[in-house]
Structure formats: C-alpha cells, structure tokens
Motif scaffolding. Structure first.
Motif, mmCIF file in Angstrom:
data_model
loop_
_atom_site.group_PDB
_atom_site.id
_atom_site.type_symbol
_atom_site.label_atom_id
_atom_site.label_comp_id
_atom_site.label_asym_id
_atom_site.label_seq_id
_atom_site.Cartn_x
_atom_site.Cartn_y
_atom_site.Cartn_z
ATOM 1 N N UNK A 1 34.398 5.703 27.624
ATOM 2 C CA UNK A 1 34.521 4.831 28.608
ATOM 3 C C UNK A 1 33.313 4.937 29.764
ATOM 4 N N UNK A 2 32.340 4.012 29.594
ATOM 5 C CA UNK A 2 31.477 3.965 31.073
ATOM 6 C C UNK A 2 31.326 3.007 31.858
ATOM 7 N N UNK A 3 30.946 3.427 33.116
ATOM 8 C CA UNK A 3 31.099 2.527 34.275
ATOM 9 C C UNK A 3 29.626 2.536 34.801
ATOM 10 N N UNK B 1 25.209 -2.162 37.215
ATOM 11 C CA UNK B 1 25.201 -3.615 36.477
ATOM 12 C C UNK B 1 26.493 -4.375 36.614
ATOM 13 N N UNK B 2 27.652 -3.656 37.198
ATOM 14 C CA UNK B 2 28.858 -4.091 37.473
ATOM 15 C C UNK B 2 29.790 -4.202 36.217
ATOM 16 N N UNK B 3 29.422 -3.154 35.306
ATOM 17 C CA UNK B 3 30.055 -3.393 34.032
ATOM 18 C C UNK B 3 30.900 -2.197 33.605
ATOM 19 N N UNK B 4 31.791 -2.299 32.916
ATOM 20 C CA UNK B 4 32.480 -1.243 32.316
ATOM 21 C C UNK B 4 32.526 -1.376 30.635
ATOM 22 N N UNK B 5 32.192 -0.055 30.012
ATOM 23 C CA UNK B 5 32.029 -0.281 28.574
ATOM 24 C C UNK B 5 32.847 0.759 27.752
ATOM 25 N N UNK B 6 33.443 0.339 26.509
ATOM 26 C CA UNK B 6 34.446 1.182 25.806
ATOM 27 C C UNK B 6 33.836 1.107 24.303
ATOM 28 N N UNK C 1 21.654 9.137 30.872
ATOM 29 C CA UNK C 1 22.462 9.848 29.521
ATOM 30 C C UNK C 1 23.797 9.687 29.741
ATOM 31 N N UNK C 2 24.455 9.009 30.660
ATOM 32 C CA UNK C 2 25.974 8.493 30.765
ATOM 33 C C UNK C 2 26.185 7.111 29.991
ATOM 34 N N UNK C 3 25.351 6.460 29.864
ATOM 35 C CA UNK C 3 25.255 5.115 29.282
ATOM 36 C C UNK C 3 26.030 5.086 27.912
ATOM 37 N N UNK C 4 26.959 4.000 27.894
ATOM 38 C CA UNK C 4 27.548 3.926 26.578
ATOM 39 C C UNK C 4 26.710 3.012 25.558
ATOM 40 N N UNK C 5 26.599 2.974 24.580
ATOM 41 C CA UNK C 5 25.685 2.407 23.548
ATOM 42 C C UNK C 5 26.005 2.371 22.178
ATOM 43 N N UNK D 1 33.211 -6.109 35.623
ATOM 44 C CA UNK D 1 33.873 -5.618 36.774
ATOM 45 C C UNK D 1 34.291 -6.699 37.509
ATOM 46 N N UNK D 2 35.314 -6.836 37.932
ATOM 47 C CA UNK D 2 35.764 -7.473 39.219
ATOM 48 C C UNK D 2 36.188 -6.915 40.531
ATOM 49 N N UNK D 3 35.923 -7.282 41.833
ATOM 50 C CA UNK D 3 36.512 -6.673 42.844
ATOM 51 C C UNK D 3 38.004 -7.451 43.184
#
Length: 300
Positions: free
Chosen positions: A282-284, A288-293, A115-119, A128-130
C-alpha cells in the motif's frame, strides 16, 4: 488522530495529548532527536532534529506489551513522513503488512521517499480525499463491495448518497462499516453458504458496541472485491476477507465490524483497517494525492 499540544510547563517544555481513532491516547513531552534510516542500497541516512513524543502516560487501546511506540504517518506537519520528506526525495511512503500468523521473526516492511512507489501489474490507484473534521487522515470514497456476482452498495437502500468516505488507517486493526451496510453484506453471505454452516453474531467483550459475523463451516471460494471511486476495484480472496477466531479456532469471522452510528465522524462513514491491508503493498503519494494497492507476498 486528534493532537493537542502546548508549552504549558515552561517555554522549554511542550506537552502533547493525542487521541487515536480506536480510542487509545498518549500524553507526554515533545522532543527532538537525530534518527537514522537504512536505505534500499544498504547505506544509512541521518535525519537531524526530528520531532517526536516521549510518552509519560497512555491507555492500552489495541496496543500490547510488545509494542514500543507508533510511527506517525498522517498528513500533519509533525508526521514522520512530512518531517523526513526533504531527506528522502518526497512526501510519500508505502508499507506491506504481514498476516498475524506469520513467524514473529519476520517483520512487516515500510519504505519512505524514493523507491516507495507502488507500480507494475495489478496496481489499483485511488484518489485521496480530504475529510473535514479529520484533516490529518487519508480518506477514500468507497462505492461498495462485490461478493459472488452481486454488488452491494455502500450507501443505505433508498439513500440519495451514492458514495461514502472511509479513512484508511493502518493503526486501526479491524475495518468498521455502518450497520446497514454490514447487515446487507451478512444477508448475502448467508445466501451463499452451505445450509449446514453455523453462523453467529459475536459481540466484542467489554461493552464494545461492535460485533463480528462468524461462520463455523466451509466458506466457498467467492469473488470478493471492494469498489472505489472512478471504477477502481480491489480484488480479495476469501482468506484475505476472513480471519480465524482466536477464541474458537473452529470458526472464522469477517474482517469487518458494524457500527450503529451512521457516521464515524461527521463526513466519515467508516475505517479501512489494517487486516484488509495484509499482503498488499500500500503506497501513499502525498504529492500526487493518491493511494495505491498491489497484491503482494509481504514476506518477500
């Protein structure tokens, strides 16, 4: 942040020394404790043997007397997010930060796990990049910014570099960008302002090498958006990009600082600070190595 830890006093006592990107640091003793979190359904989750730091010494940095501590949400194994992932359904979290002028009785929100997902509509998801020398940080590739109808490339004019990596860091207040990029943004903003507007470069007191661009006058409603890798574009309003000067409240300042260092840390070219995340969910998702706004009213 750059942690250094070791059991230097005795086998039973482990000390740590952590330095953050804004220059603040904390030194103390590591410990374990049982913690509890409230769930979105109203129940309580008990988390046993969570490792945390009990600070014995710290410099102020950007902290104030109202701040009791920091929740570590980086990539490392001792991050709070990493430790609680098995209990909450995944290695992911999200936050919604309130603007500073909000009633202090209203709190910003942070969610962990399920339930922390941003949708939903208007979500902008970015890979996201290292970063080689900041392996616990969250990096994104920023291509540039659009102001009005003009796209301003992040990389210096004539450079072969087309993309640049910035760290997304909610622990850093103001976004920091390279001097050349800052200068080109300011030059274009001046072209769009009323000629009667007064502009100034305001240096941060205390010998700090960074400066703000401030305006005394009316700022027109402008199309402003940050461009990320993969043609992802995050739209901003003028109100989100500028803040009221706390010293002279008759002027506003761009929520970005310049730095004369072309690279913040080797392969990192800037820091995406918390003031550009206000009223954004803002969700990390670290699986999946993704950040969403997602544009949001964080009061609600």
């Amino acid at each position: 942040m750059s942690p250094q830890a070791g059991c230097r006093v005795s086998p039973e006592v482990c000390l740590y020394n952590i330095k953050y990107e804004d220059g603040s640091n904390t030194i103390g003793q590591m410990a374990k404790e049982t913690m509890t979190l409230a769930t979105t359904s109203g129940s309580v989750v008990t988390l046993k043997d969570i490792v945390f730091g009990c600070s014995h010494m710290s410099n102020a940095g950007t902290f104030t007397e109202n701040i009791m501590g920091i929740i570590g949400v980086g990539r490392g194994p001792l991050s709070f997010v990493s430790q609680i992932a098995p209990y909450v359904g995944g290695n992911k979290f999200s936050h919604c930060l309130l603007p500073p002028q909000t009633d202090p009785k209203i709190e910003s929100k942070i969610y962990f796990g399920n339930h922390s997902e941003v949708s939903g509509e208007n979500v902008v998801s970015v890979p996201l990049v290292e970063t080689e020398n900041l392996d616990r940080a969250y990096g994104v590739i920023v291509k540039g910014i659009t102001i009005g109808d003009k796209f301003i490339q992040f990389a210096p004019i004539g450079s072969s570099l087309q993309n640049s990596t910035m760290i997304i860091d909610s622990g850093t207040t103001i976004t920091t960008i390279p001097q050349d990029f800052f200068d080109r943004i300011i030059t274009h903003l001046k072209e769009l302002l009323d000629p009667k507007s007064e502009t100034s470069i305001v240096t941060i007191p205390g010998g700090h090498p960074c400066s703000f661009f401030c305006i005394k006058g009316t700022i027109p409603e402008l199309n402003m958006s940050v461009h990320f890798e993969g043609d992802r574009k995050l739209q901003y309003t003028v109100q989100q990009m500028f803040m009221r000067d706390v010293v002279n409240d008759d002027r506003v300042c761009l929520k970005m600082l310049n730095t004369s260092d072309p690279m913040i840390n080797q392969d990192v070219f800037g820091i995406y600070g918390s003031t550009l995340m206000e009223n954004l969910l803002v969700g990390y998702d670290l699986d999946k190595n993704v950040v969403s706004f997602k544009p949001s009213n964080c009061i609600n």
